[in-house]
Design a protein around this motif. Structure first.
Motif, PDB file in Angstrom:
ATOM      1  N   UNK A 268      52.222 -51.439  98.516  1.00 21.43           N
ATOM      2  CA  UNK A 268      50.944 -50.734  98.505  1.00 21.43           C
ATOM      3  C   UNK A 268      50.037 -51.361  99.559  1.00 21.43           C
ATOM      4  N   UNK A 269      49.189 -50.565 100.151  1.00 23.86           N
ATOM      5  CA  UNK A 269      48.283 -51.020 101.204  1.00 23.86           C
ATOM      6  C   UNK A 269      46.902 -51.285 100.603  1.00 23.86           C
ATOM      7  N   UNK A 270      46.306 -52.399 100.971  1.00 27.97           N
ATOM      8  CA  UNK A 270      44.986 -52.806 100.473  1.00 27.97           C
ATOM      9  C   UNK A 270      43.970 -52.797 101.617  1.00 27.97           C
ATOM     10  N   UNK A 271      42.712 -52.708 101.252  1.00 27.87           N
ATOM     11  CA  UNK A 271      41.635 -52.854 102.233  1.00 27.87           C
ATOM     12  C   UNK A 271      40.534 -53.698 101.599  1.00 27.87           C
ATOM     13  N   UNK A 272      40.384 -54.932 102.077  1.00 24.97           N
ATOM     14  CA  UNK A 272      39.450 -55.881 101.471  1.00 24.97           C
ATOM     15  C   UNK A 272      38.883 -56.823 102.541  1.00 24.97           C
ATOM     16  N   UNK A 273      37.659 -57.263 102.332  1.00 21.83           N
ATOM     17  CA  UNK A 273      37.027 -58.287 103.171  1.00 21.83           C
ATOM     18  C   UNK A 273      36.356 -59.297 102.258  1.00 21.83           C
ATOM     19  N   UNK A 274      36.606 -60.578 102.475  1.00 21.12           N
ATOM     20  CA  UNK A 274      36.004 -61.622 101.636  1.00 21.12           C
ATOM     21  C   UNK A 274      34.485 -61.605 101.765  1.00 21.12           C
ATOM     22  N   UNK A 275      33.834 -62.063 100.711  1.00 19.82           N
ATOM     23  CA  UNK A 275      32.367 -62.078 100.692  1.00 19.82           C
ATOM     24  C   UNK A 275      31.811 -62.982 101.779  1.00 19.82           C
ATOM     25  N   UNK A 276      32.536 -64.050 102.109  1.00 26.44           N
ATOM     26  CA  UNK A 276      32.118 -64.971 103.165  1.00 26.44           C
ATOM     27  C   UNK A 276      33.355 -65.493 103.882  1.00 26.44           C
ATOM     28  N   UNK A 277      33.178 -65.930 105.113  1.00 19.56           N
ATOM     29  CA  UNK A 277      34.263 -66.566 105.868  1.00 19.56           C
ATOM     30  C   UNK A 277      34.051 -68.076 105.995  1.00 19.56           C
ATOM     31  N   UNK A 278      32.896 -68.538 105.532  1.00 24.75           N
ATOM     32  CA  UNK A 278      32.624 -69.977 105.588  1.00 24.75           C
ATOM     33  C   UNK A 278      31.811 -70.387 104.380  1.00 24.75           C
ATOM     34  N   UNK A 279      32.168 -71.510 103.810  1.00 20.17           N
ATOM     35  CA  UNK A 279      31.347 -72.132 102.781  1.00 20.17           C
ATOM     36  C   UNK A 279      31.446 -73.638 102.974  1.00 20.17           C
ATOM     37  N   UNK A 280      30.349 -74.226 103.428  1.00 19.67           N
ATOM     38  CA  UNK A 280      30.358 -75.662 103.701  1.00 19.67           C
ATOM     39  C   UNK A 280      31.340 -76.013 104.806  1.00 19.67           C
ATOM     40  N   UNK A 281      32.268 -76.897 104.486  1.00 18.18           N
ATOM     41  CA  UNK A 281      33.247 -77.353 105.468  1.00 18.18           C
ATOM     42  C   UNK A 281      34.572 -76.583 105.392  1.00 18.18           C
ATOM     43  N   UNK A 282      34.592 -75.508 104.643  1.00 26.31           N
ATOM     44  CA  UNK A 282      35.811 -74.713 104.487  1.00 26.31           C
ATOM     45  C   UNK A 282      35.621 -73.339 105.124  1.00 26.31           C
ATOM     46  N   UNK A 283      36.677 -72.854 105.781  1.00 27.80           N
ATOM     47  CA  UNK A 283      36.645 -71.581 106.489  1.00 27.80           C
ATOM     48  C   UNK A 283      37.841 -70.731 106.059  1.00 27.80           C
ATOM     49  N   UNK A 284      37.672 -69.417 106.179  1.00 27.60           N
ATOM     50  CA  UNK A 284      38.771 -68.479 105.964  1.00 27.60           C
ATOM     51  C   UNK A 284      39.082 -67.779 107.276  1.00 27.60           C
ATOM     52  N   UNK A 285      40.369 -67.520 107.499  1.00 31.42           N
ATOM     53  CA  UNK A 285      40.791 -66.801 108.698  1.00 31.42           C
ATOM     54  C   UNK A 285      42.019 -65.962 108.367  1.00 31.42           C
ATOM     55  N   UNK A 286      42.206 -64.878 109.119  1.00 32.00           N
ATOM     56  CA  UNK A 286      43.367 -64.022 108.906  1.00 32.00           C
ATOM     57  C   UNK A 286      43.305 -63.296 107.580  1.00 32.00           C
ATOM     58  N   UNK A 287      44.477 -63.072 106.973  1.00 29.56           N
ATOM     59  CA  UNK A 287      44.552 -62.302 105.732  1.00 29.56           C
ATOM     60  C   UNK A 287      43.805 -62.961 104.578  1.00 29.56           C
ATOM     61  N   UNK A 288      43.511 -64.222 104.661  1.00 27.16           N
ATOM     62  CA  UNK A 288      42.698 -64.869 103.622  1.00 27.16           C
ATOM     63  C   UNK A 288      41.294 -64.273 103.589  1.00 27.16           C
ATOM     64  N   UNK A 289      40.841 -63.750 104.728  1.00 24.23           N
ATOM     65  CA  UNK A 289      39.494 -63.200 104.811  1.00 24.23           C
ATOM     66  C   UNK A 289      39.440 -61.694 104.866  1.00 24.23           C
ATOM     67  N   UNK A 290      40.520 -61.042 105.322  1.00 27.81           N
ATOM     68  CA  UNK A 290      40.474 -59.590 105.483  1.00 27.81           C
ATOM     69  C   UNK A 290      41.890 -59.023 105.500  1.00 27.81           C
ATOM     70  N   UNK A 291      42.080 -57.948 104.762  1.00 25.56           N
ATOM     71  CA  UNK A 291      43.330 -57.199 104.818  1.00 25.56           C
ATOM     72  C   UNK A 291      42.982 -55.722 104.882  1.00 25.56           C
TER      73      UNK A 291
END
Length: 510
Positions: A268-291
């Motif tokens: 199944x295909x999803x469409x999602x974007x994380x609420x944030x890509x950064x919090x403090x010293x942690x970052x999201x990139x790639x599918x962790x942040x958007x699919x």
């Protein structure tokens, strides 16, 4: 001292390119993945022109092009009584000629791609830590303390920053408590890598069928093709669904005969974007942040774009060459693009798969007739190339973007001038000035005093056609986007820009 300056969780294309980009900047990261090794399935296929441009300073572009397959043509098919027929053929060869050093669509399967990146990383002395899972972390005053599990054994690691490149089910995102809003399409899709009877087909074939679509594109030069399509509704709940259940429909829609099935799956295909890509010293990139949907081959390329954007900013802050606020621009730039991408691919995808009258009209009448007409004009080909290749990505609202000169506004990618190859000096390391025309003595003195290289080109009509202004100064970020566009070459404006962002320019070897 932390174990590493940057800890990367996830060794897919996004994490691997982040590691290579950091290494290029002089930062030695630590990278781990809970899998036993690189992926074994082709998954993402298309490497876009913008990704190849980002690969060029890393010494990866030409090797990737040599390993991939240039997709020569798009063939549109329609169902008729007794089978299907080809109704249009659109050349994709040099679709973006004059816009990019890489004016074509490239097919390069993700498993081969990942192994290539892992090999390049190993050659530089960094081994991916396979079978190692990040299970949690806490942030301290000066870094990250992460909990790891390797083959059942618990360990700890410390780092100045943590980058979650760990996919749609990201442990980093979950640990941060960030939402992942969006949805899931109702249709069930299939994907298969197959060998066809007869000669290898290097073209992209699409059948915009009444109840959905089916497409085929080349996977490997040794003769495999990728098939993607909608599972017929009558088979959607079929237990143990396999390729043989679909063979008749697939072969009829694409006008092929499958000789060997290498890999088959439904999803199944999803469409999602994380609420944030950064919090403090942690970052999201790639599918962790958007699919999002696979429409246009954007997913993997967007993750790689995240990686390059984040790498040079982390390196600048870690080396004291920019203020810590620079890291805030990662989220503002990349989450904005991700939201736009999800929205646009969602619209395209819904049109491609909708069973309603609007979807059928789009697939069966509009696209087969309008696409060939648009492709017959340079403006149409260039518009399509800009859309899918990601070269039109811009950050006009970024805190780093200031000014406009000619047709080029800050935040945009530096236009490529083919006759000059004005992208050649971009080494991915340093901020640079580029001038087409005469460099004023005052700007030359100011740049030299700051260790800021100037790439000066004689004025050409081709530069003007690309949108550049004569004698304007374009301050370029390490990723090739324009930070400051100044039509007057004002040294005071350059100094104020550098001071505002805490930039320290250091000339790097090319």
């Amino acid at each position: 001292m932390p174990d590493s300056e940057v800890l990367i969780a996830g060794a897919g294309p996004t994490g691997l390119v982040l590691a290579l980009s950091l290494l290029h900047q002089g930062i030695r990261p630590r990278i781990l993945d809970r899998a036993a090794g690189p992926g074994q399935a082709s998954r993402a296929m298309v490497v876009q022109a913008r990704t190849l441009r980002l690969y060029r300073p890393l010494g990866l572009a030409e090797a990737v092009v040599a390993r991939g397959i240039r997709v020569e043509a798009l063939r549109l098919r329609e169902a008729e009584a007794g089978g299907t027929v080809e109704v249009a053929q659109i050349s994709l060869r040099d679709l973006g000629e004059g816009l990019s050093p890489y004016p074509f669509a490239l097919s390069y399967p993700q498993d081969d791609h990942e192994r290539f990146l892992v090999e390049r990383l190993a050659a530089a002395g960094i081994a991916v830590e396979w079978d190692t899972e990040l299970t949690g972390f806490t942030e301290t005053a000066d870094g990250i303390r992460a909990k790891l599990r390797r083959k059942g054994a618990e360990t700890e690691a410390t780092a100045a920053y943590l980058c979650g490149c760990d996919g749609a089910h990201s442990r980093v995102r979950q640990a941060l408590g960030l939402g992942f809003p969006g949805g899931t399409y109702g249709q069930l899709f299939y994907v298969a890598d197959v060998r066809l009877a007869g000669p290898f087909q290097p073209d992209l074939s699409v059948n915009l069928a009444r109840q959905g679509f089916a497409l085929m594109l080349p996977v490997r030069s040794r003769g495999m093709n990728r098939l993607i399509g909608v599972v017929p509704q009558a088979l959607g709940d079929h237990p143990g669904l396999g390729f043989e259940d679909l063979r008749g429909d697939v072969e009829a829609l694409l006008g092929i005969r499958v000789e060997q099935v290498n890999w088959f799956a439904t999803y199944h295909v999803h469409h999602r974007v994380a609420a944030r890509f950064r919090q403090g010293r942690a970052f999201l990139a790639g599918d962790a942040g958007h699919i999002h949907s696979p429409a246009g081959g954007q997913g993997m390329n967007t993750g790689i774009g995240d990686a390059v954007n984040l790498a040079w900013k982390l390196a600048a802050v870690l080396r004291g060459r920019a203020g810590p606020d620079l890291l805030d621009t990662y989220e503002s730039e990349r989450i904005g693009f991700a939201r736009i991408l999800v929205e646009t691919t969602d619209r395209a995808f819904r049109g491609a798969v909708s069973p309603g009258l609007g979807g059928r009209l789009l697939r069966r009448w509009l696209l087969p007739r309008l696409l060939p007409i648009a492709a017959g004009f340079e403006a149409g080909r260039h518009a399509f190339f800009r859309l899918v290749s990601q070269i039109r990505i811009a950050y006009p609202d970024s805190g780093l973007s200031e000014g406009k000169a000619g047709g080029v506004a800050a935040g945009e990618r530096l236009p490529w001038v083919a006759a000059l190859d004005n992208h050649a000096p971009l080494n991915g390391l340093s901020w640079r000035l580029q001038v087409h025309g005469a460099v004023s003595p005052a700007l030359a003195v100011a740049a030299t005093g700051r260790g800021l290289p100037i790439d000066a080109f004689p004025w050409t009509a081709a530069a003007g056609r690309a949108g550049l202004a004569r004698d304007a100064a374009y301050l370029l970020r390490p990723d090739g986007h324009v930070g400051l566009a100044d039509p007057r070459q004002d040294p005071g404006r350059l100094a104020a820009y550098a001071a505002r962002h805490g930039l320290v320019f250091v000339t790097e070897p090319s």
